[in-house]
Enzyme design. Structure first.
Site, mmCIF file in Angstrom:
data_model
loop_
_atom_site.group_PDB
_atom_site.id
_atom_site.type_symbol
_atom_site.label_atom_id
_atom_site.label_comp_id
_atom_site.label_asym_id
_atom_site.label_seq_id
_atom_site.Cartn_x
_atom_site.Cartn_y
_atom_site.Cartn_z
ATOM 1 N N THR A 49 -5.363 9.290 2.639
ATOM 2 C CA THR A 49 -5.247 8.675 3.961
ATOM 3 C C THR A 49 -4.137 7.638 4.024
ATOM 4 O O THR A 49 -3.716 7.243 5.105
ATOM 5 C CB THR A 49 -6.576 8.034 4.386
ATOM 6 N N ARG A 53 1.893 7.266 -2.577
ATOM 7 C CA ARG A 53 2.491 6.060 -3.130
ATOM 8 C C ARG A 53 2.483 6.186 -4.642
ATOM 9 O O ARG A 53 1.489 6.559 -5.244
ATOM 10 C CB ARG A 53 1.752 4.794 -2.703
ATOM 11 N N SER A 149 5.659 -0.743 0.849
ATOM 12 C CA SER A 149 5.104 -2.004 1.317
ATOM 13 C C SER A 149 5.387 -3.131 0.325
ATOM 14 O O SER A 149 6.533 -3.452 0.070
ATOM 15 C CB SER A 149 3.610 -1.841 1.585
ATOM 16 N N HIS A 150 4.338 -3.707 -0.243
ATOM 17 C CA HIS A 150 4.512 -4.862 -1.131
ATOM 18 C C HIS A 150 4.340 -4.498 -2.599
ATOM 19 O O HIS A 150 4.099 -5.369 -3.424
ATOM 20 C CB HIS A 150 3.517 -5.958 -0.733
ATOM 21 N N ARG A 310 2.552 -6.990 7.201
ATOM 22 C CA ARG A 310 1.604 -8.063 6.891
ATOM 23 C C ARG A 310 2.236 -9.419 7.202
ATOM 24 O O ARG A 310 3.460 -9.562 7.203
ATOM 25 C CB ARG A 310 1.196 -8.016 5.421
#
Length: 573
Positions: A49, A53, A149-150, A310
């Site tokens: 989902t 990654r 992302s991070h 974020r």
């Protein structure tokens, strides 16, 4: 080397379009490194989902150009199968500033256009919220954003939005995964971008698209409280990501002119040279922006993570001193602020099972209710969309991991609109002679000082299955707290202390939630693959008239420490 592994390697070498990864693979072959080769071809990087990654590297277990092409071919096949006009509605694609992101995004566009699916591709790096916005803005069939992302520099990712503008949830994840498995055995269609433009299946998203998102923030009815901007100064960091240009623009549009960006972290840099881990939650990640805030005696030190979905903030406590707010503290501040301004037909708020229970109490204060979902914005937004009605419009949702959605411009977490909203709520407080700390204390005095903690516990290899053990031995007490009710999200049953039961309306998940007297709570998420559990704790301390913030916080921290120690001691070893 066994025949099956040799066949896999040969197939990969024949299909890999990237000379760099082919060379890496050939080096392993020439070195006879069968152990490493076996590991790299042990399966496929799982599509779930959250999409894909993983570390960038060679083989189907890593992120690379062939995996991206196969994944995109699978996604394209699934879209054509599930959505009748998918080819015409098309897919929006954007990417972050990591080293491979542009190439991966362009490869994805070439595969989809070769399949006859129209693509709108950002002409430069884009914050993740812009892609989510683009799916809604263009009524696209799906969206793809290439971002990790991070995560650390060696990672990349591939995130998918469904036609409703939210992240995919079951059954789409398994449906796409099945099509990817099929695509990996076939020739992957591919069309050069120049040819896709000639065939009118590729459109570049130029600056007017970015400006449409910017205008969307400016026009958002939740972000119209434009007073007291001169009372707010803030330092900002994009953390080597893609947020700076848009963050500075939307703050300026909202009238915030005392904005000081951290120059060393302003531009995209996939190496993330000034931070050990480009996540605002990690120790040290906010050091430079706090230093920038100190230099200007700014009220706030704000950060986006590298893809700007974020938002994190440290708030001045006194000149030269700053304290980070937790995600829960930011969430309840937003909830109170937004509900205070919202019309009666727009009071739908939500959070996740592991976030603070305080938002639900604030919602009741305003005469409404807050919904709760499983962990993750995919659940928060899909449930929010389903509940969004003319007389009950969506207002706000958050999760404790620094994710916030304000209004329905974007059906995903958005660190840029959150940045504007937090500056605006700070300004409103300043007009009234209050600080962020004053407001939090006011909320805590009304609803109790809520303290949350998360602990990941590594257990011995021979420790009994924690979930099974807890279900077979349901606790009556945890420390000094009596168990009021137990939610078993695996069986979807809530069992109260008196033995009565009721059904829980959530997707099934291996999670146990213990509601305790006095408002305390423990959430246990056992791991099905290793002797490890995650525990989420909440304690609530009533603030007496003689309490100060410091005294209530000290009492809550002592209660939390004893609570965690007692609970961990009660688990099988």
């Amino acid at each position: 080397m066994n025949t099956h592994l040799q066949h896999q390697i040969n197939q990969w070498l024949n299909n890999d379009p990237d000379p760099h990864t082919r060379s890496q693979l050939q080096t392993l072959i020439d070195a006879g490194n069968e152990t490493e080769l076996t590991a790299r071809f042990a399966g496929r990087l799982a599509f779930g989902t959250a999409g894909l990654r993983g570390e960038v590297g060679v083989g189907p277990m890593a992120m690379n150009r062939l995996v991206i092409r196969q994944t995109t071919a699978g996604l394209g096949a699934y879209l054509l199968e599930q959505i009748s006009n998918a080819a015409e509605r098309g897919v929006v694609i954007g990417y972050d500033g990591r080293h491979d992101s542009l190439t991966f995004a362009h490869d994805a566009a070439s595969v989809l256009t070769a399949m006859g699916i129209k693509v709108r591709l950002t002409h430069k790096v884009a914050a993740t919220p812009l892609v989510a916005f683009g799916v809604k803005h263009f009524n696209a069939a799906a969206g793809i954003v290439v971002t990790a992302s991070h995560n650390p520099p060696q990672y990349n990712g591939y995130k998918v939005y469904w036609e409703n503008g939210a992240q995919i949830i079951p059954p789409h994840d398994t449906g796409i995964a099945a099509q990817i498995t099929r695509a990996a055995t076939q020739a992957i269609p591919f069309l050069a971008l120049a040819d896709a433009i000639k065939q009118q299946t590729l459109t570049w998203l130029q600056d007017n698209f970015y400006q449409a998102y910017r205008q969307g923030i400016f026009d958002a009815k939740e972000l119209q409280h434009r007073n007291g901007q001169d009372k707010v100064s803030l330092a900002y960091t994009a953390m080597h990501g893609v947020g700076a240009d848009m963050a500075e623009a939307v703050l300026n549009d909202a009238g915030f002119t005392q904005v000081y960006s951290v120059a060393a972290q302003r531009e995209p840099d996939g190496d993330f040279p000034t931070v050990n881990f480009p996540n605002p939650e990690e120790k040290g990640a906010m050091d430079l922006v706090i230093a920038e805030a100190k230099k200007h005696n700014a009220v706030l030190a704000c950060a986006n993570d590298p893809d700007a979905d974020r938002f994190a903030v440290a708030v001045r406590t006194e000149p030269g001193q700053y304290q980070m707010l937790t995600g829960d503290q930011v969430g309840v501040l937003f909830g109170h602020y937004l509900l205070n301004h919202a019309p009666k037909n727009q009071q739908l708020t939500g959070t996740t099972i592991v976030s603070s229970s305080l938002l639900s109490k604030i919602a009741v204060e305003f005469g409404t209710q807050s919904y709760t979902t499983l962990t993750g914005f995919k659940w928060l937004m899909n449930v929010g969309i389903a509940m969004h009605q003319a007389d009950k419009q969506f207002l706000f949702a958050y999760e404790e991991a620094l994710g916030y959605t304000i209004g329905n411009l974007v059906w995903d977490k958005d660190g840029l609109s959150a940045l504007v909203a937090f500056a605006q709520l700070t300004a409103e407080l300043a007009i009234n002679g209050q600080t962020i700390w004053d407001k939090l204390e006011q909320i805590y005095r009304q609803h109790g000082f809520h303290l949350n903690a998360q602990v990941s516990i590594a257990l011995k290899a021979d420790t009994p299955n924690i979930g099974a053990y807890l279900r077979e031995h349901p606790p009556i007490n945890i420390g000094e707290y009596s168990v009021v009710s137990t939610d078993d999200l695996k069986s979807l049953q809530r069992t109260s202390a008196d033995g009565s039961q009721q059904t829980i309306d959530l997707p099934s998940s291996d999670v146990l939630i213990y509601a305790l007297e006095g408002g305390a709570r423990v959430i246990v998420r056992p791991s099905g693959t290793e002797p490890k559990i995650k525990c989420y704790y909440e304690v609530v301390e009533t603030m007496t008239p003689t309490d100060t913030w410091a005294s209530a916080k000290d009492r809550a921290e002592k209660a939390m420490s004893a609570f965690i120690k007692t609970h961990q001691a009660s688990l099988p070893s």
